[in-house]
Design a protein around this motif. Structure first.
Motif, PDB file in Angstrom:
ATOM      1  N   ALA A  55      -7.539   9.312   8.398  1.00 32.44           N
ATOM      2  CA  ALA A  55      -6.535  10.339   8.676  1.00 32.44           C
ATOM      3  C   ALA A  55      -5.232   9.717   9.169  1.00 32.44           C
ATOM      4  N   ARG A  56      -5.337   8.743  10.054  1.00 29.20           N
ATOM      5  CA  ARG A  56      -4.130   8.127  10.612  1.00 29.20           C
ATOM      6  C   ARG A  56      -3.414   7.243   9.595  1.00 29.20           C
ATOM      7  N   HIS A  57      -4.179   6.629   8.712  1.00 32.58           N
ATOM      8  CA  HIS A  57      -3.595   5.755   7.683  1.00 32.58           C
ATOM      9  C   HIS A  57      -3.768   6.411   6.310  1.00 32.58           C
ATOM     10  N   ARG A  58      -3.519   7.696   6.263  1.00 32.17           N
ATOM     11  CA  ARG A  58      -3.803   8.483   5.062  1.00 32.17           C
ATOM     12  C   ARG A  58      -3.034   8.005   3.835  1.00 32.17           C
ATOM     13  N   TRP A  59      -1.766   7.677   3.999  1.00 32.83           N
ATOM     14  CA  TRP A  59      -0.983   7.281   2.827  1.00 32.83           C
ATOM     15  C   TRP A  59      -1.408   5.913   2.305  1.00 32.83           C
ATOM     16  N   ALA A  60      -1.831   5.030   3.196  1.00 30.80           N
ATOM     17  CA  ALA A  60      -2.327   3.724   2.748  1.00 30.80           C
ATOM     18  C   ALA A  60      -3.633   3.874   1.971  1.00 30.80           C
ATOM     19  N   VAL A  61      -4.517   4.734   2.478  1.00 31.63           N
ATOM     20  CA  VAL A  61      -5.789   4.964   1.791  1.00 31.63           C
ATOM     21  C   VAL A  61      -5.550   5.584   0.415  1.00 31.63           C
ATOM     22  N   ILE A  62      -4.686   6.588   0.363  1.00 29.35           N
ATOM     23  CA  ILE A  62      -4.371   7.223  -0.917  1.00 29.35           C
ATOM     24  C   ILE A  62      -3.717   6.216  -1.864  1.00 29.35           C
ATOM     25  N   GLY A  63      -2.879   5.336  -1.316  1.00 33.66           N
ATOM     26  CA  GLY A  63      -2.228   4.325  -2.143  1.00 33.66           C
ATOM     27  C   GLY A  63      -3.216   3.363  -2.769  1.00 33.66           C
ATOM     28  N   VAL A  64      -4.230   2.945  -2.002  1.00 31.84           N
ATOM     29  CA  VAL A  64      -5.249   2.033  -2.530  1.00 31.84           C
ATOM     30  C   VAL A  64      -6.012   2.695  -3.675  1.00 31.84           C
ATOM     31  N   TRP A  65      -6.406   3.945  -3.475  1.00 32.36           N
ATOM     32  CA  TRP A  65      -7.129   4.654  -4.532  1.00 32.36           C
ATOM     33  C   TRP A  65      -6.227   4.906  -5.742  1.00 32.36           C
ATOM     34  N   ALA A  66      -4.952   5.146  -5.502  1.00 35.46           N
ATOM     35  CA  ALA A  66      -4.023   5.352  -6.610  1.00 35.46           C
ATOM     36  C   ALA A  66      -3.884   4.082  -7.451  1.00 35.46           C
ATOM     37  N   VAL A  67      -3.869   2.927  -6.795  1.00 35.12           N
ATOM     38  CA  VAL A  67      -3.793   1.661  -7.515  1.00 35.12           C
ATOM     39  C   VAL A  67      -5.055   1.449  -8.348  1.00 35.12           C
ATOM     40  N   LEU A  68      -6.225   1.726  -7.743  1.00 34.38           N
ATOM     41  CA  LEU A  68      -7.485   1.592  -8.481  1.00 34.38           C
ATOM     42  C   LEU A  68      -7.507   2.525  -9.694  1.00 34.38           C
ATOM     43  N   LEU A  69      -7.009   3.737  -9.508  1.00 35.97           N
ATOM     44  CA  LEU A  69      -6.979   4.702 -10.601  1.00 35.97           C
ATOM     45  C   LEU A  69      -6.034   4.240 -11.708  1.00 35.97           C
ATOM     46  N   ALA A  70      -4.875   3.720 -11.317  1.00 42.30           N
ATOM     47  CA  ALA A  70      -3.907   3.237 -12.307  1.00 42.30           C
ATOM     48  C   ALA A  70      -4.466   2.059 -13.106  1.00 42.30           C
ATOM     49  N   ILE A  71      -5.245   1.200 -12.448  1.00 41.25           N
ATOM     50  CA  ILE A  71      -5.862   0.069 -13.148  1.00 41.25           C
ATOM     51  C   ILE A  71      -6.947   0.554 -14.099  1.00 41.25           C
ATOM     52  N   ALA A  72      -7.709   1.572 -13.679  1.00 43.60           N
ATOM     53  CA  ALA A  72      -8.854   2.030 -14.466  1.00 43.60           C
ATOM     54  C   ALA A  72      -8.460   2.872 -15.673  1.00 43.60           C
ATOM     55  N   ILE A  73      -7.359   3.605 -15.574  1.00 43.92           N
ATOM     56  CA  ILE A  73      -6.992   4.557 -16.637  1.00 43.92           C
ATOM     57  C   ILE A  73      -6.873   3.890 -18.016  1.00 43.92           C
ATOM     58  N   PRO A  74      -6.263   2.701 -18.163  1.00 43.82           N
ATOM     59  CA  PRO A  74      -6.186   2.112 -19.514  1.00 43.82           C
ATOM     60  C   PRO A  74      -7.538   1.663 -20.065  1.00 43.82           C
TER      61      PRO A  74
END
Length: 356
Positions: free
Chosen positions: A12-31
């Motif tokens: 909760a306190r580092h919410r944007w960092a956590v979301i950013g990590v998952w967003a990077v993983l998602l961006a790598i996986a999509i192709p």
């Protein structure tokens, strides 16, 4: 303060960092996720040390029987019959380029084996010997299909084990797309009825979908290094989406209850109080998140046991199931709390009201 409470508070306190990590993983996986079907394999139901496999290997080494074969069925659409010059000329023209196609080791025609002619002599089949093992035999489908010359008055089909395995692969992809087309709208509708809010209903679908895409992307790299069955595609998608939505539904419901007991996550002045929201997230993870973690762990351990099987199809189910369940649990206890901390009271945005 329990481990899960601390985890929820950290997310909760580092919410944007956590979301950013998952967003990077998602961006790598999509192709890579859409490329997974191309590296999956059919078969996987046999082992080389089985009696049937040893007999097959003996036939290959002693009698030079090809490791696999497919069937080309030729059916006359006119009055011509097998044995007549017109039929034989047309059949020879259709198969002229097949012996030189990739992976073709030989061709046994109906002229050499009269038993390959139907009783009414309108249909014959030719046996195409392949230099591929049974599990890899679908690779010969396209070269053989391209080598067949269309002939007027003749209907030509591919059959046998390679065609069967190839059809399984194609149908698995089509059935998966059809199931997603039907199940996702139904799941969205059910979530809307349960939550009564567009945002709250969308959160489980986003979390489950993200876990599935990342799992499919990860399985692409695994499949390039170890054989995985075509059934992995259906298993990973359906299991991952089902568990991801289920886990997210549980945590989202608990979070709304926690917010309801804390003035809806707002201060006395009506503004969003982030500390209250963070505390609600931490309590949610400490309770519902803990249940989700141990529930997923139980499923994960059961699926890991399948990896010990030597059959490729069972080992594939274990690998894919463990990967998708692990990611579904990880998303539920990290990504979802971070998203809930960002949304806060806005989790109830977009309310829907059904008339009495």
């Amino acid at each position: 303060m329990s481990v899960f409470h601390r985890l929820g508070l950290l997310c909760a306190r580092h919410r944007w960092a956590v979301i950013g990590v998952w967003a990077v993983l998602l961006a790598i996986a999509i192709p890579f996720a859409p490329r997974l079907p191309g590296v999956l394999r059919s078969g996987g139901f046999s082992l080389n040390d089985l009696e049937a496999s040893r007999a097959r290997l003996a036939l290959e080494s002693e009698l030079h029987v090809p490791p696999s074969a497919m069937v080309i069925l030729i059916q006359s659409q006119t009055a011509t019959r097998a044995g007549e010059p017109e039929f034989e000329a047309a059949a020879a023209e259709a198969l002229a380029n097949v012996p030189t196609a990739d992976h073709v080791a030989g061709l046994l025609t109906h002229q050499l084996a009269p038993r390959q002619i139907s009783a009414d002599r309108r249909t014959v089949y030719e046996i195409v010997a392949l230099d591929l093992p049974p599990d890899d035999s679908p690779l010969a489908l396209e070269p053989v299909r391209a080598a067949i010359t269309p002939v007027p008055g003749m209907q030509i089909y591919l059959a046998g084990g390679p065609a069967f395995y190839g059809d399984i692969q194609v149908l698995s992809e089509h059935d998966l797309q059809r199931s997603e087309f039907i199940s996702l709208p139904l799941a969205a509708l059910a979530l809307l009825l349960v939550f009564g809010s567009v945002v709250a209903a969308g959160v489980p679908i986003v979390i489950g979908g993200s876990a599935v895409v990342i799992a499919l992307g990860a399985l692409f790299f695994v499949a390039e290094r170890t054989p995985l069955s075509i059934f992995v595609l259906n298993l990973a998608t359906l299991l991952g989406l089902g568990l991801g939505v289920d886990y997210a539904l549980l945590l989202t419901s608990r979070f709304r209850e926690e917010l309801g007991g804390r003035r809806g996550g707002r201060s006395a002045e009506g503004a969003i109080d982030q500390e209250i929201v963070n505390d609600a997230v931490a309590t949610t993870v400490a309770t519902a998140g803990r249940a989700v973690f141990f529930s997923g762990l139980t499923v994960l351990l059961g699926l890991i046991g399948l990896i010990l099987f030597e059959f490729m199809v069972l080992r594939s189910v274990g690998i894919a199931g463990a990967a998708v369940v692990g990611l579904a649990v990880a998303a539920a206890v990290t990504l979802l709390p971070a998203g809930l901390a960002v949304l806060g009271p806005r989790i109830d945005a977009g309310p829907i009201r059904l008339r009495d």
